[in-house]
Scaffold this active site. Structure first.
Site, short mmCIF file in Angstrom:
data_model
loop_
_atom_site.label_atom_id
_atom_site.label_comp_id
_atom_site.label_asym_id
_atom_site.label_seq_id
_atom_site.Cartn_x
_atom_site.Cartn_y
_atom_site.Cartn_z
N SER A 1 51.71 -61.79 -130.94
CA SER A 1 52.61 -61.92 -132.08
C SER A 1 54.06 -62.21 -131.72
CB SER A 1 52.50 -60.66 -132.93
OG SER A 1 53.18 -60.83 -134.14
N HIS A 2 54.95 -61.27 -132.04
CA HIS A 2 56.38 -61.51 -131.86
C HIS A 2 56.84 -61.20 -130.43
CE1 HIS A 2 55.55 -57.41 -132.85
NE2 HIS A 2 56.66 -57.05 -132.23
N ASP B 1 57.07 -65.91 -136.87
CA ASP B 1 56.95 -65.35 -135.51
C ASP B 1 55.90 -66.08 -134.68
OD1 ASP B 1 54.73 -64.37 -136.86
OD2 ASP B 1 54.69 -62.52 -135.70
N ASP C 1 52.76 -65.75 -133.98
CA ASP C 1 51.44 -66.08 -134.54
C ASP C 1 51.48 -66.42 -136.02
OD1 ASP C 1 52.10 -63.41 -135.10
OD2 ASP C 1 50.00 -62.82 -135.28
N ASP D 1 52.52 -64.83 -138.78
CA ASP D 1 52.27 -63.92 -139.90
C ASP D 1 53.53 -63.25 -140.44
OD1 ASP D 1 52.57 -62.30 -137.71
OD2 ASP D 1 50.67 -61.22 -137.95
N ARG D 2 54.65 -63.40 -139.73
CA ARG D 2 55.89 -62.80 -140.24
C ARG D 2 56.79 -63.84 -140.87
NH1 ARG D 2 57.93 -57.98 -136.36
NH2 ARG D 2 55.88 -57.13 -135.86
N LYS E 1 49.05 -60.70 -143.05
CA LYS E 1 50.33 -61.12 -143.58
C LYS E 1 50.50 -62.59 -143.26
CE LYS E 1 52.90 -58.99 -139.70
NZ LYS E 1 51.95 -58.14 -138.97
C1 VG1 Z 1 54.81 -53.66 -135.62
C2 VG1 Z 1 55.33 -53.52 -137.02
C3 VG1 Z 1 54.19 -53.48 -138.00
C4 VG1 Z 1 53.30 -54.72 -137.82
C5 VG1 Z 1 52.86 -54.81 -136.37
C6 VG1 Z 1 52.09 -56.08 -136.10
O1 VG1 Z 1 54.04 -52.53 -135.28
O2 VG1 Z 1 56.13 -52.37 -137.15
O3 VG1 Z 1 54.70 -53.40 -139.31
O4 VG1 Z 1 52.18 -54.65 -138.64
O5 VG1 Z 1 54.00 -54.81 -135.51
O6 VG1 Z 1 52.84 -57.21 -136.45
P1 VG1 Z 1 54.62 -51.30 -134.40
O7 VG1 Z 1 53.47 -50.36 -134.20
O8 VG1 Z 1 55.15 -51.89 -133.15
O9 VG1 Z 1 55.72 -50.71 -135.22
V1 VG1 Z 1 52.61 -58.64 -135.63
O10 VG1 Z 1 53.45 -59.82 -136.41
O11 VG1 Z 1 53.25 -58.12 -134.11
O12 VG1 Z 1 51.00 -58.86 -135.52
CO CO Z 2 52.88 -61.61 -135.87
#
Ligand code: VG1
Ligand code: CO
Length: 544
Positions: free
Chosen positions: A113-114, A277, A279, A281-282, A376
């Site tokens: 992801s990010h 981001d 992938d 989804d953000r 998302k």
């Molecule tokens: C973070 C965010 C959460 C989100 C998750 C995955 O998790 O706070 O809201 O669903 O990332 O997002 P954490 O446990 O680090 O707070 V993504 O876009 O990284 O798949």
């Molecule tokens: Co993501």
């Protein structure tokens, strides 16, 4: 071709977090590390013989290697077909859509992801179930248990498949179909939004910048915004996916998208800025002179979603993750619809969406989505914003201010302390938890009285499951909140997330600086939890 069974030994650290298993690439590159995890997923599932598996990722470093392994293991385990995005690319929401659209058994989404990518960056593997959403905890727990005892996996001796060639190829007894990663997703978006109205908006001279951050949304944004919607070429920047994200950090927030933010604050800048981001989804939403917090964005989208054709009959309910501000709650109250508070992570929204109890979901971490998929969806949020702007014929800032005049404003910020010593972070949370029973009724800063203090436990109203220890909440009688939890997506040490929220009524002051408005709460949080003093940090690593 007969499947080979290869002996292996367990890795102790394959516990999925908030969103799948995330580790540094050198960890994933260890012998059998990927194989163990994928075989453990399949060992935890039943009934997939002859069924379809979707595979795709955000194009980061190691994506191609892991996909070839996954395809062989899937074939050896008896899947009938794999659908894989061309070049190994599928954004997370597009993968969710493909699973649903083609009635697949499930899917492997390869992404961190990010988090940054590259040879020393992060990689990740997540399993999604047949509704298109992340596997629920019952499955991720079973996968983890299996990784602890796994002693063999199945694979085939076959050459790599050509991921760039659209069409079908054969791997053992399994068909692999390489598909266009964008087409089905673009068609879905077109079915939800008023593309004619958005096209007219661009024709009228409306200017936007979409930053794909060298990540997966580039091809989607080029095709939809500049292709189907006629936005001028150059609207999409950083639109070619790079395995290292051009050595960047594909997290669409005010730190990593500062340049775009600053541009939006200038008189000659575009009318609208957005980013997504790694992938896809953000989403980050910035209007001219107005950054929209993700919590506000959820509330605003919920209040205006009926302006988009796909939602013209209204919505059943809204769900938000616990740390997300209560701005959306006020919209739900006004609309007379259900409101749900879930733990952090999209997997908790799936049951509510499947049961038709909610239509829109969101997280403060720049995640918004709806029942159209079970993830998302960054571009979906951007297109919904564009649809709303096109219909209301107002700017973002004006729409946000009008919203606050009706519902009040939830000042909101998140302070992250990254790469903290895990033992210190764990102790800090334990110590704060121990203080909770004594807090209700106490008053801080003269007038802030604690209404409740607990460690959030979620009871899923659909399947009756319980998820405990989902984050510490301290709520005040005026609606203010302090929330503290440990991240479940970091790959080094611990990340402490401190979430702060204060409600200002509809007739109150809506023009305060966010950090100043929250200063009293920031002080109370430090007095109670001592994040700065105990970690030795003088400021958060990231403020969003
Ligand atoms: C973070 C965010 C959460 C989100 C998750 C995955 O998790 O706070 O809201 O669903 O990332 O997002 P954490 O446990 O680090 O707070 V993504 O876009 O990284 O798949
Ligand atoms: Co993501």
């Amino acid at each position: 071709m007969t499947a080979k069974t290869i002996e292996t030994t367990p890795y102790s650290d394959q516990k999925p977090g908030t969103s799948g298993l995330r580790k540094r690439v050198p960890v994933f590159s260890q012998p059998n590390y990927v194989e163990n995890f994928i075989q453990s997923i399949f060992d935890s599932l039943e009934g997939f013989g002859g069924q379809t598996l979707v595979i795709g990722g955000d194009g980061r470093f190691y994506n191609d290697v892991a996909i070839q392994k996954a395809i062989r293991i899937a074939a050896a385990n008896g899947f009938g077909k794999v659908l894989v995005g061309q070049g190994g690319i599928l954004s997370t929401p597009a993968a969710s859509n493909i699973i649903r659209h083609y009635k697949a058994f499930g899917g492997l989404v390869l992404s961190a992801s990010h988090n940054p990518g590259g040879p020393d960056g992060d990689f990740g593997i997540k399993y999604n179930v047949s509704n298109g959403g992340p596997a629920p905890e019952r499955i991720t727990d079973a996968v983890y248990a299996r990784t602890q005892v796994i002693d063999s996996y199945k694979t085939l001796d076959t050459p790599d498949i050509d991921l760039n060639l659209i069409g079908t190829q054969q791997v053992g007894g399994m068909v692999v179909e390489v598909i266009d990663p964008v087409a089905d997703y673009a068609a879905l978006m077109q079915s939800l939004f008023d593309f004619d109205a958005i096209r007219a908006l661009f024709v009228s001279g409306f200017r936007m910048t979409f930053d794909a951050m060298h990540a997966v949304t580039g091809p989607y944004a080029h095709a939809i915004l500049e292709g189907m919607l006629g936005a001028p070429k150059g609207t999409v920047i950083n639109g070619t996916p790079s395995p290292t994200f051009n050595n960047g950090h594909p997290d669409p927030n005010l730190v990593y998208c500062k340049e775009m933010h600053d541009l939006l604050m200038t008189p000659d800048g575009p009318d609208f800025g957005a980013a997504s981001d790694g992938d896809g989804d953000r989403n980050l939403i910035i209007g001219k002179n107005r950054f929209v917090t993700p919590s506000d964005s959820l509330a605003l989208l919920a209040a205006n979603v009926h302006l988009a054709p796909g939602y013209k009959d209204g919505i059943a309910g809204i769900a938000r993750s616990m740390p997300t501000s209560a701005a959306a709650d006020r919209v739900a109250e006004k609309l007379g619809i259900e409101m749900h508070e879930t733990p952090t992570g999209w997997k908790f929204f799936g049951n509510l969406l499947d049961a038709g109890r909610v239509t829109i979901c969101g997280e403060e971490s720049a995640g918004t989505g709806s029942s159209h998929v079970r993830e998302k969806d960054g571009l979906w949020a951007v297109l919904l914003w564009l649809n709303i702007l096109a219909v209301r014929k107002q700017g973002v800032d004006e729409i946000v201010r009008e919203h606050w005049k009706i519902y009040g404003r939830n000042y909101y910020t998140r302070h992250d302390y990254e790469e903290v010593d895990a033992a210190i972070a764990g102790q800090l949370v334990d110590d704060l938890r121990a203080q909770l029973p004594g807090l209700p009724g106490k008053t801080f800063e003269d007038d802030l009285q604690v209404a409740f203090a607990d460690d959030f436990t979620y009871h899923d109203p659909i399947d009756g499951s319980t998820s405990a220890k989902q984050g510490i909440r301290i709520g005040f009688t005026d609606g203010s909140r302090i929330v503290l939890r440990l991240s479940g997506t970091g790959t080094v040490g611990a990340t402490l997330r401190l979430y702060l929220e204060r409600y200002e009524a509809a007739d109150g002051r809506h023009d305060l600086d966010t950090q100043l408005a929250l200063e009293p709460l920031i002080g109370i949080a430090e007095a109670l939890a001592g994040v700065k003093s105990r970690t030795g940090r003088d400021a958060p690593s990231v403020i969003t």
